[in-house]
Design a protein around this motif. Structure first.
Motif, PDB file in Angstrom:
ATOM      1  N   LEU A  88      57.272  17.421 -22.578  1.00  0.00           N
ATOM      2  CA  LEU A  88      57.560  15.994 -22.563  1.00  0.00           C
ATOM      3  C   LEU A  88      58.692  15.638 -23.525  1.00  0.00           C
ATOM      4  N   ILE A  89      58.716  16.303 -24.675  1.00  0.00           N
ATOM      5  CA  ILE A  89      59.792  16.051 -25.644  1.00  0.00           C
ATOM      6  C   ILE A  89      61.123  16.550 -25.088  1.00  0.00           C
ATOM      7  N   GLN A  90      61.129  17.775 -24.584  1.00  0.00           N
ATOM      8  CA  GLN A  90      62.377  18.383 -24.127  1.00  0.00           C
ATOM      9  C   GLN A  90      62.917  17.741 -22.857  1.00  0.00           C
ATOM     10  N   LEU A  91      62.021  17.206 -22.041  1.00  0.00           N
ATOM     11  CA  LEU A  91      62.445  16.552 -20.801  1.00  0.00           C
ATOM     12  C   LEU A  91      63.358  15.349 -21.085  1.00  0.00           C
ATOM     13  N   GLN A  92      63.188  14.751 -22.266  1.00  0.00           N
ATOM     14  CA  GLN A  92      64.033  13.610 -22.652  1.00  0.00           C
ATOM     15  C   GLN A  92      65.509  14.003 -22.760  1.00  0.00           C
ATOM     16  N   TYR A  93      65.760  15.272 -23.092  1.00  0.00           N
ATOM     17  CA  TYR A  93      67.118  15.736 -23.341  1.00  0.00           C
ATOM     18  C   TYR A  93      67.709  16.524 -22.169  1.00  0.00           C
ATOM     19  N   LEU A  94      66.919  16.715 -21.115  1.00  0.00           N
ATOM     20  CA  LEU A  94      67.324  17.630 -20.054  1.00  0.00           C
ATOM     21  C   LEU A  94      68.599  17.181 -19.347  1.00  0.00           C
ATOM     22  N   GLU A  95      68.675  15.926 -18.950  1.00  0.00           N
ATOM     23  CA  GLU A  95      69.847  15.448 -18.209  1.00  0.00           C
ATOM     24  C   GLU A  95      71.126  15.659 -19.010  1.00  0.00           C
ATOM     25  N   GLN A  96      71.126  15.278 -20.280  1.00  0.00           N
ATOM     26  CA  GLN A  96      72.339  15.422 -21.073  1.00  0.00           C
ATOM     27  C   GLN A  96      72.659  16.886 -21.322  1.00  0.00           C
ATOM     28  N   ASN A  97      71.631  17.720 -21.422  1.00  0.00           N
ATOM     29  CA  ASN A  97      71.859  19.141 -21.668  1.00  0.00           C
ATOM     30  C   ASN A  97      72.500  19.839 -20.478  1.00  0.00           C
ATOM     31  N   ILE A  98      72.059  19.482 -19.259  1.00  0.00           N
ATOM     32  CA  ILE A  98      72.642  20.167 -18.103  1.00  0.00           C
ATOM     33  C   ILE A  98      74.075  19.690 -17.858  1.00  0.00           C
ATOM     34  N   ILE A  99      74.373  18.468 -18.257  1.00  0.00           N
ATOM     35  CA  ILE A  99      75.763  18.001 -18.177  1.00  0.00           C
ATOM     36  C   ILE A  99      76.646  18.802 -19.132  1.00  0.00           C
TER      37      ILE A  99
END
Length: 390
Positions: free
Chosen positions: A263-274
């Motif tokens: 749940l914590i890491q999902l917050q950063y997923l979109e920006q990370n894959i960009i």
């Protein structure tokens, strides 16, 4: 040194602090409400109806095939095609569950099975299923592969562990098959240390997966599902149902710790894959003027969410040269996953059928990869690019 990965988590200090606070306040650490919450949020990201959390991506692969076997979709001696360039836990469950693995070749310029490779295989072998791997974030022409599988009644499922976030035809990879597996192991697109997921929009499959995940019992099903299952099997009451086992399963349950990290890491997923995508586009600039190297094609994709950066050389001699370039610059590298997995000791021991896969053999001998992750600095990217120059 530029390691394969730098941190176990995105925003590592913040993540560890939030996890510590959860552990100190939690009344339960075994599978519970956090797992349900993570499954729900992952389904939103993946654009699917159901997500089932497991203790690893390898467990997800095993459980998916077991679930299809429990449902009668797959059986002993079912022929299951798979990407010849893949990881061990994509293939081992096929063998472990008494099915027949059929390796399908991959194209060096995409790293993946293309529809042509599938059609070539189908000229000689009838497949019951295709468990396709989306290698390093790249994919084949999944839209065409799906049409072939639908026309020929082949069960299509995806190992999307390395391609979380990639899109083809504006559809997230992992949604072309009936179900897809994901891994949250360290260094993947998002990390829960260990952890995996199966995403599907098939309600019957999702129910069976929850049975398979937890010993074959019904404790994690919805009340209506429990009631129907107990009635069908003549289970008289709640007490008897506590230790009633309906089908073959394992104990592959995750923990609330896994889910909290998710749940914590999902917050950063979109920006990370960009960031991963931007890194790739920057590194590709080092390939364009180098005739020694093959630029892996991803133009058919709407969005590439890369797991790592592949270096595909035209010969073994060139591969050895660039291997030394990267090693000398302190860049950690890995083989192109398991290469042609038919060359692995376990496969030679247990599989009776071997297919010719020159593309996978080429990639095994002539390529490797290095890390691509959000923590790479501009200096890191320039160092990697310098090693790609002839």
């Amino acid at each position: 040194m530029i390691p394969l990965m730098r941190n176990a988590f995105s925003f590592e200090d913040k993540t560890k602090k939030e996890l510590s606070e959860f552990i100190l306040s939690a009344k339960q650490l075994s599978m519970g409400d956090q797992c349900l919450a993570f499954e729900k949020e992952f389904s939103k990201f993946q654009d699917c109806e159901e997500s089932i959390l497991f203790n690893s991506g390898g467990s997800a692969n095993l459980s998916l095939l077991q679930a299809y076997k429990n449902l009668g979709v797959l059986k002993n001696n079912s022929k299951v095609g798979f990407s010849s360039l893949t990881w061990s836990t994509n293939v081992m469950p096929i063998i472990q569950l008494g099915m027949i693995p059929i390796a399908i070749d991959c194209e060096p310029n995409t790293l993946n099975i293309m529809s042509k490779n599938l059609l070539d295989t189908l000229e000689n072998i009838k497949l019951d299923a295709l468990f396709i791997t989306n290698v390093l974030g790249f994919t084949g022409d999944l839209d065409k592969i799906k049409i072939i599988c639908d026309e020929k009644n082949i069960l299509l499922i995806e190992d999307n562990c390395e391609a979380l976030g990639s899109k083809l035809g504006n559809v997230r990879t992992g949604n072309f098959g009936r179900a897809a597996t994901f891994s949250f192991f360290v260094a993947h697109h998002m990390s829960t240390i260990e952890g995996g997921m199966i995403a599907t929009s098939d309600k019957e499959l999702a129910e069976m997966l929850r049975i398979v995940r937890a010993n074959g019992w019904d404790r994690n099903l919805k009340s209506k599902q429990q009631s129907e299952l107990r009635k069908k099997n003549n289970i008289l009451g709640e007490f008897e149902a506590k230790y009633t086992f309906y089908d073959l399963g394992y104990n592959l349950r995750p923990t609330e710790i896994t889910a909290t990290l998710g749940l914590i890491q999902l917050q950063y997923l979109e920006q990370n894959i960009i960031i991963r995508n931007n890194n790739h586009l920057e590194l590709v600039k080092g390939l364009k003027e180098n005739p020694d190297l093959i630029n892996v094609d991803f133009h058919h994709l709407d969005f590439l969410s890369p797991f790592a950066f592949p270096v595909v050389c035209k010969t073994k001699k060139l591969r050895d040269y660039y291997f030394q370039q990267f090693s000398g610059a302190g860049i950690e590298i890995r083989p192109m996953i398991a290469g042609n997995i038919q060359n692995q000791p376990f496969y030679k021991k247990y599989s009776k059928i071997e297919t010719k896969c020159p593309g996978a053999d080429f990639l095994e001998k002539n390529s490797f990869y290095c890390g691509n992750y959000p923590e790479l600095t501009s200096f890191d990217l320039e160092t990697i690019k310098s090693c790609l120059i002839k």
